[in-house]
Design a protein around this motif. Structure first.
Motif, PDB file in Angstrom:
ATOM      1  N   ASP A 141     -49.253  55.420   7.165  1.00 50.92           N
ATOM      2  CA  ASP A 141     -48.093  55.847   6.382  1.00 50.92           C
ATOM      3  C   ASP A 141     -47.457  54.645   5.684  1.00 50.92           C
ATOM      4  OD1 ASP A 141     -46.371  54.590   8.420  1.00 50.92           O
ATOM      5  OD2 ASP A 141     -46.907  56.316   9.642  1.00 50.92           O
ATOM      6  N   GLU A 142     -46.591  54.957   4.728  1.00 51.01           N
ATOM      7  CA  GLU A 142     -45.910  53.932   3.939  1.00 51.01           C
ATOM      8  C   GLU A 142     -45.008  53.056   4.808  1.00 51.01           C
ATOM      9  OE1 GLU A 142     -45.236  52.001   0.372  1.00 51.01           O
ATOM     10  OE2 GLU A 142     -46.325  53.901   0.427  1.00 51.01           O
ATOM     11  N   GLY A 143     -44.366  53.667   5.825  1.00 49.89           N
ATOM     12  CA  GLY A 143     -43.484  52.899   6.700  1.00 49.89           C
ATOM     13  C   GLY A 143     -44.212  51.790   7.440  1.00 49.89           C
ATOM     14  N   SER A 144     -45.449  52.051   7.847  1.00 48.48           N
ATOM     15  CA  SER A 144     -46.243  51.028   8.528  1.00 48.48           C
ATOM     16  C   SER A 144     -46.599  49.888   7.579  1.00 48.48           C
ATOM     17  CB  SER A 144     -47.521  51.656   9.092  1.00 48.48           C
ATOM     18  OG  SER A 144     -47.208  52.626  10.069  1.00 48.48           O
ATOM     19  N   TYR A 145     -46.875  50.234   6.335  1.00 51.22           N
ATOM     20  CA  TYR A 145     -47.155  49.222   5.321  1.00 51.22           C
ATOM     21  C   TYR A 145     -45.935  48.313   5.113  1.00 51.22           C
ATOM     22  CZ  TYR A 145     -48.258  47.290   0.697  1.00 51.22           C
ATOM     23  OH  TYR A 145     -48.488  46.445  -0.370  1.00 51.22           O
ATOM     24  N   GLU A 146     -44.753  48.911   5.058  1.00 54.02           N
ATOM     25  CA  GLU A 146     -43.531  48.134   4.896  1.00 54.02           C
ATOM     26  C   GLU A 146     -43.272  47.245   6.109  1.00 54.02           C
ATOM     27  OE1 GLU A 146     -41.749  47.842   2.182  1.00 54.02           O
ATOM     28  OE2 GLU A 146     -43.095  49.243   1.153  1.00 54.02           O
ATOM     29  N   GLU A 147     -43.612  47.741   7.296  1.00 55.35           N
ATOM     30  CA  GLU A 147     -43.441  46.940   8.511  1.00 55.35           C
ATOM     31  C   GLU A 147     -44.360  45.722   8.486  1.00 55.35           C
ATOM     32  OE1 GLU A 147     -41.907  46.299  12.621  1.00 55.35           O
ATOM     33  OE2 GLU A 147     -41.188  47.121  10.719  1.00 55.35           O
ATOM     34  N   LEU A 148     -45.585  45.885   8.015  1.00 51.38           N
ATOM     35  CA  LEU A 148     -46.498  44.746   7.890  1.00 51.38           C
ATOM     36  C   LEU A 148     -45.927  43.700   6.937  1.00 51.38           C
ATOM     37  CD1 LEU A 148     -50.027  46.420   7.703  1.00 51.38           C
ATOM     38  CD2 LEU A 148     -49.151  44.978   9.552  1.00 51.38           C
ATOM     39  N   LYS A 149     -45.373  44.154   5.835  1.00 48.79           N
ATOM     40  CA  LYS A 149     -44.771  43.210   4.882  1.00 48.79           C
ATOM     41  C   LYS A 149     -43.594  42.482   5.525  1.00 48.79           C
ATOM     42  CE  LYS A 149     -44.015  45.748   1.182  1.00 48.79           C
ATOM     43  NZ  LYS A 149     -43.708  46.079  -0.238  1.00 48.79           N
TER      44      LYS A 149
END
Length: 363
Positions: A141-149
Motif C-alpha cells: 500500500d501507499e502508506g508503507s511506501y511513505e513509511e520507507l521514505k
C-alpha cells in the motif's frame, strides 16, 4: 537445493499469514512450476503438511544459513513483519535473517510487506541500515511506501503492489457450505460473518459487536456466525461476544485451512472484520465487507478499495456499524462495480509480486 527461501510469520496458526504463504506459493508456482521453496517456520511439520513445501525451524540459524547458502533468493514477507508496535524483537529477528542472506551473498526481496510503524530510534536505524542492503522491495500500500521514505530506505527499487492473498483464485463454496451446515447455519436467511480479535483486553468493542449483532438478527432477519481467523486466540473473544448477546449466534470452533476459510467467507452475504485478512478474503470471494480498524494496515487496505473503516476499536458504535450495514445491504444483489474494478486491479498488482521475485532468481 532451494531456489527460494521464504521468511515470515508462518507456522503459528494465523489464518492471514498462512493465506499469504499459500498465495505466494500459488503465484510463484503458477509462473514457474518447478521452483523449489523452503519456508522458515515456527512449526516446520505443520508448514510441510499444510503447504507441501520444505520447511526449517525459525530459530535454527545453522540450518537457515545452510539452506540460504544453497538458494538463489530470500523472500521476506508478506505481512506486517517490519514494525515495532506489537514487538521490536520480531523486527530484529526478520532483519537478522535478511542480514544473514546478504552476508552469504544472496539477493533479498521484501515481498508485499506492510511497513511500519517503526517508532524506536534503534529500530529505525536498523531498518535504514539493513533495508538499504536489500535488492528489491514491494509494498502492499501507499502508506508503507511513505513509511520507507520516512525511514530513508531509498537504495532498492520499490514497487507499490498489493497483498499477496489478493492474487488467489476464488474457491468453490461447497466446502464452506458443508461446514456451515454442520454448525446449524443453513436455510434461506441472510448470513453475516464476523471476524474479531482480542486487543489489549479492551471491552468497549466487544459490547458494541454484541449489540450490533443482536440488531442484525432482529432488524435484518439475518443469522450471525463468528469465524476465528487465528486459532485458538480468536475463538475465546468470539465466544465472549456471542455470550453477551440476547439472540443466538454461532461460533465456528475449529481451525480451518486457507481454502476452507475462503469457501466459508464465500457463503456469506456480508462480512464484518477486524482481522485484515478476513476483509481480504471477502474481497477475493466478492463479498461486501465492513472493516473496524485497530492498525493502520486496515485503513490502508480499505482505502485501496475505495472504502473507509466504520470506526476504530475505541470509537466504533453499534449505530455507526448498523448504518454501514444498511448502506451495503443491497450489494448482496447488485455488487459495487467500482469496488470490484479496484479489486481486479489489485489482483493484478498482487501477481506482480511473484513476477518480480522470479526475475531476481533468473538474474
Amino acid at each position: 537445493m532451494s531456489d527460494i527461501v521464504v521468511s515470515g510469520y508462518y507456522g503459528f496458526a494465523n489464518a492471514g499469514d498462512e493465506a499469504m504463504l499459500a498465495a505466494m506459493i500459488e503465484a510463484l508456482t503458477d509462473i514457474e512450476p518447478n521452483i523449489k521453496i523452503t519456508v522458515i517456520s515456527g512449526n516446520p511439520e505443520d508448514t510441510r503438511q499444510r503447504h507441501g513445501v520444505a520447511a526449517i525451524y525459525r530459530l535454527n540459524y545453522p540450518e537457515i544459513a545452510k539452506v540460504l547458502a544453497q538458494s538463489q533468493l530470500l523472500i521476506s514477507g508478506g505481512g506486517s513483519l517490519l514494525q515495532d508496535v506489537t514487538s521490536d524483537r520480531s523486527l530484529y529477528y526478520y532483519l537478522s535473517i535478511m542480514m544473514l542472506a546478504k552476508k552469504l551473498g544472496k539477493p533479498v526481496m521484501l515481498y508485499a510487506q506492510g511497513i511500519g510503524p517503526v517508532r524506536g530510534y534503534l529500530a529505525q536505524g536498523a531498518m535504514r541500515y539493513i533495508g538499504n542492503m536489500v535488492d528489491l522491495i514491494t509494498v502492499r500500500d501507499e502508506g508503507s511506501y511513505e513509511e520507507l521514505k520516512r525511514l530513508k530506505v531509498t537504495a532498492p527499487p520499490v514497487h507499490i503492489t498489493a497483498d499477496p492473498v489478493l492474487a488467489m483464485h476464488p474457491v468453490d463454496k461447497t466446502i464452506g457450505r458443508s461446514i456451515l451446515k454442520k454448525h446449524g447455519q443453513e436455510g434461506v436467511a441472510p448470513l453475516i460473518g464476523i471476524s474479531v480479535r482480542e486487543w489489549k483486553d479492551w471491552g468497549h468493542f466487544k459490547q458494541v459487536m454484541g449489540h450490533a449483532a443482536d440488531k442484525m438478527i432482529e432488524e435484518l432477519g439475518a443469522k450471525v456466525v463468528f469465524i476465528p481467523m487465528q486459532w485458538p486466540d480468536d475463538l475465546g473473544v468470539s465466544e465472549k461476544i456471542a455470550g453477551r448477546m440476547k439472540n443466538k449466534a454461532s461460533v465456528l470452533p475449529s481451525e480451518y485451512t486457507t481454502s476452507e476459510l475462503l469457501s466459508l467467507v464465500g457463503n456469506l452475504d456480508l462480512l464484518i472484520g477486524i482481522r485484515l485478512h478476513a476483509l481480504i478474503f471477502a474481497a477475493v470471494m466478492h463479498v461486501p465487507m465492513a472493516g473496524i480498524s485497530y492498525d493502520p494496515k486496515i485503513d490502508r487496505f480499505l482505502e485501496t478499495i475505495g472504502e473507509k473503516h466504520v470506526g476504530t476499536l475505541k470509537t466504533v458504535t453499534a449505530d455507526n456499524l448498523m448504518a454501514r450495514i444498511r448502506e451495503m445491504w443491497d450489494e448482496r444483489k447488485q455488487p459495487n462495480r467500482e469496488r470490484e474494478d479496484r479489486i481486479t486491479a489489485l489482483r493484478n498488482k498482487a501477481f506482480l509480486n511473484a513476477e518480480l521475485a522470479l526475475s531476481l532468481v533468473k538474474k
